[in-house]
Design a protein around this motif. Structure first.
Motif, PDB file in Angstrom:
ATOM      1  N   ARG A  42      29.558  31.489  25.291  1.00 57.21           N
ATOM      2  CA  ARG A  42      29.137  32.660  26.455  1.00 57.21           C
ATOM      3  C   ARG A  42      27.981  34.036  26.451  1.00 57.21           C
ATOM      4  NH1 ARG A  42      34.190  33.836  29.757  1.00 57.21           N
ATOM      5  NH2 ARG A  42      32.284  34.332  31.436  1.00 57.21           N
ATOM      6  N   PRO A  43      27.249  34.268  26.718  1.00 58.04           N
ATOM      7  CA  PRO A  43      26.126  34.948  26.698  1.00 58.04           C
ATOM      8  C   PRO A  43      26.076  36.402  26.865  1.00 58.04           C
ATOM      9  CG  PRO A  43      25.285  33.843  28.356  1.00 58.04           C
ATOM     10  CD  PRO A  43      26.658  33.072  28.145  1.00 58.04           C
ATOM     11  N   THR A  44      27.377  36.487  27.377  1.00 56.57           N
ATOM     12  CA  THR A  44      26.906  38.325  28.184  1.00 56.57           C
ATOM     13  C   THR A  44      27.906  38.929  27.604  1.00 56.57           C
ATOM     14  OG1 THR A  44      26.272  37.466  30.030  1.00 56.57           O
ATOM     15  CG2 THR A  44      27.478  38.946  30.024  1.00 56.57           C
ATOM     16  N   ALA A  45      29.347  38.524  26.754  1.00 55.65           N
ATOM     17  CA  ALA A  45      30.129  39.380  26.140  1.00 55.65           C
ATOM     18  C   ALA A  45      29.499  39.763  24.224  1.00 55.65           C
ATOM     19  CB  ALA A  45      31.477  38.573  25.654  1.00 55.65           C
ATOM     20  N   ILE A  65      38.955  52.000  38.156  1.00 57.07           N
ATOM     21  CA  ILE A  65      38.868  51.302  36.478  1.00 57.07           C
ATOM     22  C   ILE A  65      38.472  49.986  36.517  1.00 57.07           C
ATOM     23  CG2 ILE A  65      40.073  51.723  34.129  1.00 57.07           C
ATOM     24  CD1 ILE A  65      42.009  52.908  35.119  1.00 57.07           C
ATOM     25  N   VAL A  66      37.489  49.751  35.566  1.00 57.59           N
ATOM     26  CA  VAL A  66      36.694  48.437  34.671  1.00 57.59           C
ATOM     27  C   VAL A  66      36.669  47.770  33.705  1.00 57.59           C
ATOM     28  CG1 VAL A  66      35.777  48.116  37.626  1.00 57.59           C
ATOM     29  CG2 VAL A  66      34.567  48.911  35.700  1.00 57.59           C
ATOM     30  N   GLY A  67      36.590  46.605  33.758  1.00 56.96           N
ATOM     31  CA  GLY A  67      36.137  46.540  32.499  1.00 56.96           C
ATOM     32  C   GLY A  67      35.167  46.259  31.783  1.00 56.96           C
ATOM     33  N   SER A  68      34.807  45.929  30.659  1.00 55.84           N
ATOM     34  CA  SER A  68      33.204  45.669  30.738  1.00 55.84           C
ATOM     35  C   SER A  68      33.237  44.525  29.501  1.00 55.84           C
ATOM     36  CB  SER A  68      32.435  47.128  29.961  1.00 55.84           C
ATOM     37  OG  SER A  68      31.279  46.413  29.308  1.00 55.84           O
ATOM     38  N   ASP A  69      31.932  43.889  29.471  1.00 58.36           N
ATOM     39  CA  ASP A  69      31.414  42.661  28.755  1.00 58.36           C
ATOM     40  C   ASP A  69      30.115  43.461  27.573  1.00 58.36           C
ATOM     41  OD1 ASP A  69      32.457  41.379  31.600  1.00 58.36           O
ATOM     42  OD2 ASP A  69      33.090  40.208  29.971  1.00 58.36           O
ATOM     43  N   ARG A  70      29.876  44.220  27.948  1.00 57.16           N
ATOM     44  CA  ARG A  70      28.800  44.763  26.992  1.00 57.16           C
ATOM     45  C   ARG A  70      28.198  45.737  27.802  1.00 57.16           C
ATOM     46  NH1 ARG A  70      23.909  41.636  23.843  1.00 57.16           N
ATOM     47  NH2 ARG A  70      25.088  39.909  24.478  1.00 57.16           N
ATOM     48  N   ASN A  81      29.474  44.296  33.801  1.00 54.63           N
ATOM     49  CA  ASN A  81      30.698  44.005  34.007  1.00 54.63           C
ATOM     50  C   ASN A  81      30.988  42.763  35.063  1.00 54.63           C
ATOM     51  OD1 ASN A  81      33.635  43.881  33.888  1.00 54.63           O
ATOM     52  ND2 ASN A  81      33.940  45.130  35.627  1.00 54.63           N
ATOM     53  N   LYS A  82      31.645  41.720  35.163  1.00 54.73           N
ATOM     54  CA  LYS A  82      31.932  40.749  36.687  1.00 54.73           C
ATOM     55  C   LYS A  82      31.226  41.386  37.923  1.00 54.73           C
ATOM     56  CE  LYS A  82      33.155  37.862  35.833  1.00 54.73           C
ATOM     57  NZ  LYS A  82      32.486  36.580  34.920  1.00 54.73           N
ATOM     58  N   ALA A  96      27.188  35.649  36.949  1.00 56.77           N
ATOM     59  CA  ALA A  96      28.814  35.960  37.001  1.00 56.77           C
ATOM     60  C   ALA A  96      28.748  37.126  36.569  1.00 56.77           C
ATOM     61  CB  ALA A  96      28.867  35.334  35.323  1.00 56.77           C
ATOM     62  N   PHE A  97      27.887  37.942  36.157  1.00 57.20           N
ATOM     63  CA  PHE A  97      27.692  39.441  35.582  1.00 57.20           C
ATOM     64  C   PHE A  97      26.444  40.430  36.528  1.00 57.20           C
ATOM     65  CE2 PHE A  97      29.735  36.803  32.448  1.00 57.20           C
ATOM     66  CZ  PHE A  97      30.845  37.361  32.120  1.00 57.20           C
ATOM     67  N   ASP A  98      27.253  41.513  36.251  1.00 58.07           N
ATOM     68  CA  ASP A  98      25.601  42.469  36.972  1.00 58.07           C
ATOM     69  C   ASP A  98      26.060  44.080  36.376  1.00 58.07           C
ATOM     70  OD1 ASP A  98      27.356  44.387  37.828  1.00 58.07           O
ATOM     71  OD2 ASP A  98      27.316  43.561  40.215  1.00 58.07           O
ATOM     72  N   VAL A  99      24.712  44.501  36.317  1.00 59.11           N
ATOM     73  CA  VAL A  99      24.715  45.679  35.587  1.00 59.11           C
ATOM     74  C   VAL A  99      24.951  47.112  36.151  1.00 59.11           C
ATOM     75  CG1 VAL A  99      23.644  47.423  34.246  1.00 59.11           C
ATOM     76  CG2 VAL A  99      23.906  44.959  33.350  1.00 59.11           C
ATOM     77  N   THR A 100      26.094  48.362  35.380  1.00 61.69           N
ATOM     78  CA  THR A 100      25.980  49.671  36.579  1.00 61.69           C
ATOM     79  C   THR A 100      25.465  50.836  35.448  1.00 61.69           C
ATOM     80  OG1 THR A 100      28.317  48.823  37.690  1.00 61.69           O
ATOM     81  CG2 THR A 100      27.003  51.020  38.187  1.00 61.69           C
ATOM     82  N   PRO A 101      24.335  51.329  35.912  1.00 62.40           N
ATOM     83  CA  PRO A 101      24.096  52.276  35.247  1.00 62.40           C
ATOM     84  C   PRO A 101      24.434  53.625  35.084  1.00 62.40           C
ATOM     85  CG  PRO A 101      23.066  51.674  37.541  1.00 62.40           C
ATOM     86  CD  PRO A 101      23.918  51.487  37.735  1.00 62.40           C
TER      87      PRO A 101
END
Ligand code: MRU
Length: 366
Positions: free
Chosen positions: A90-93, A239-244, A253-254, A329-334
């Protein structure tokens, strides 16, 4: 956390003392099935097929995967092969790379005959640390929730979450859910809006199952409902989590998290990200340009799975044959859209300075 009154973690050693047992998350919420992993290939497949998933759990699963590989063949060549095989799952986490680097460092300092025992011990340490880390995240996030609860004077605190950053995504407690479980156990009235999280529906299937198992009031909503709820004062915090997360606080995150952050900012709803420091990638400064976004199989969008009225798990097709499908599968929140990062060392600003001050030992000097 408890399943039918019995405490479980998401990963543990079998009675034989070496095989690795996991909960098959692709079967939830319809069936609770435990799968036994006995080889590197089985561990790699479990991560790739998302039987285990969620950044912290992917990291610990990879550590156990390396231990299984060392049990079969502890040579330098197999160590290199096993690390590459697991890293490619899996590349993102980023927890995956973090875990492999950590175990590899321990093993490189040992001769092959000592490697298997050392790898199992390190994986177990990582699992225990993950639980402690999440409890700390829970304690710091609890302070945020209880502050809102005081302002609401007995009315429930409404928290929106996306995907599953619950105990199933970690070894126990979860990241985004740790503050929720902590507040719930302390008697704070709360209610969780659960985004279903297409295409794999980790919110509808996993987060709802977890929260239900613990008696936390929750409502599953379609992914696009959050903005509407925020406009009508139905969300007190996200509240969310993060993969990186980058060294500058950009949060990957997702897919769909970014749109929630935009809606939260537009409506003055605080947007928090709960994450362990193992999710921070200190090599990266620009999340949008630098974080690799996993693209998964088209079938995950084309087909949907669930239980039939007869209780059988079945898949049905949604998308017409012949339509092109993209599955990011993921996007980036600035970082500018993030009100705070809830970490094991406290709630910090999503800025380079705050992150570096909280985790000085992880900063990479250039
Ligand atoms: O693709 P997944 O299910 O492994 O994605 C992970 C997630 O559930 C999240 O994005 C989560 O919020 C971060 S992991 C605690």
């Amino acid at each position: 956390m408890n399943v039918d009154g019995r405490p479980y973690r998401t990963i543990w050693l079998g009675d034989d003392g070496w095989s690795v047992e996991i909960i098959d998350q692709t079967r939830l919420p319809h069936a609770f099935e435990i799968v036994r992993l006995t080889s590197l290939d089985e561990a790699a497949r479990a991560i790739r097929d998302m039987r285990v998933r969620g950044a912290p759990l992917i990291g610990v699963s990879a550590a156990y995967g390396l231990a299984l590989a060392m049990r079969a063949d502890a040579s330098d060549a197999n160590l290199t092969r096993a690390c590459s095989a697991l890293a490619a799952t899996r590349p993102t986490a980023v927890n995956l790379r973090w875990a492999l680097d950590r175990v590899r460092k321990v093993l490189a300092a040992r001769s092959p005959p000592a490697r298997a025992v050392a790898a199992f011990a390190e994986a177990a340490r990582m699992a225990d640390e993950d639980v402690e880390t999440n409890k700390s995240i829970g304690k710091f996030g609890f302070d945020l929730i209880s502050r809102i609860a005081r302002l609401k004077a007995g009315m429930p605190v409404h928290i929106l979450t996306h995907c599953n950053a619950g105990w199933l995504a970690t070894v126990d407690w979860g990241t985004a859910t740790a503050p929720i479980y902590t507040a719930h156990e302390a008697g704070i009235p709360l209610h969780v809006w659960v985004d279903e999280t297409r295409p794999r529906n980790q919110g509808a299937a996993l987060t709802a199952w977890e929260l239900g198992g613990h008696g936390v009031p929750h409502t599953v909503i379609v992914d696009n409902a959050g903005g509407h709820l925020m406009q009508h004062d139905q969300v007190d915090m996200v509240i969310v989590g993060s993969d990186r997360t980058t060294a500058t606080g950009d949060v990957c995150n997702k897919i769909g998290t970014y749109l929630k952050a935009l809606a939260a900012r537009d409506n003055g709803v605080p947007f928090y990200v709960a994450l362990p420091s193992s999710t921070i990638d200190f090599t990266m400064s620009d999340g949008i340009k630098e974080i690799p976004i996993e693209e998964r199989a088209a079938d995950e969008v084309a087909w949907i799975s669930g239980a039939t009225e007869q209780g059988e798990i079945a898949r049905v097709r949604l998308v017409p044959e012949g339509s092109d499908i993209a599955n990011y599968a993921f996007d980036v929140t600035p970082a500018r859209l993030v009100n705070g990062l809830i970490t094991e060392r406290g709630v910090i600003a999503a800025t380079r300075n705050a992150i570096a001050s909280a985790f000085p030992e992880r900063v990479i000097s250039k």
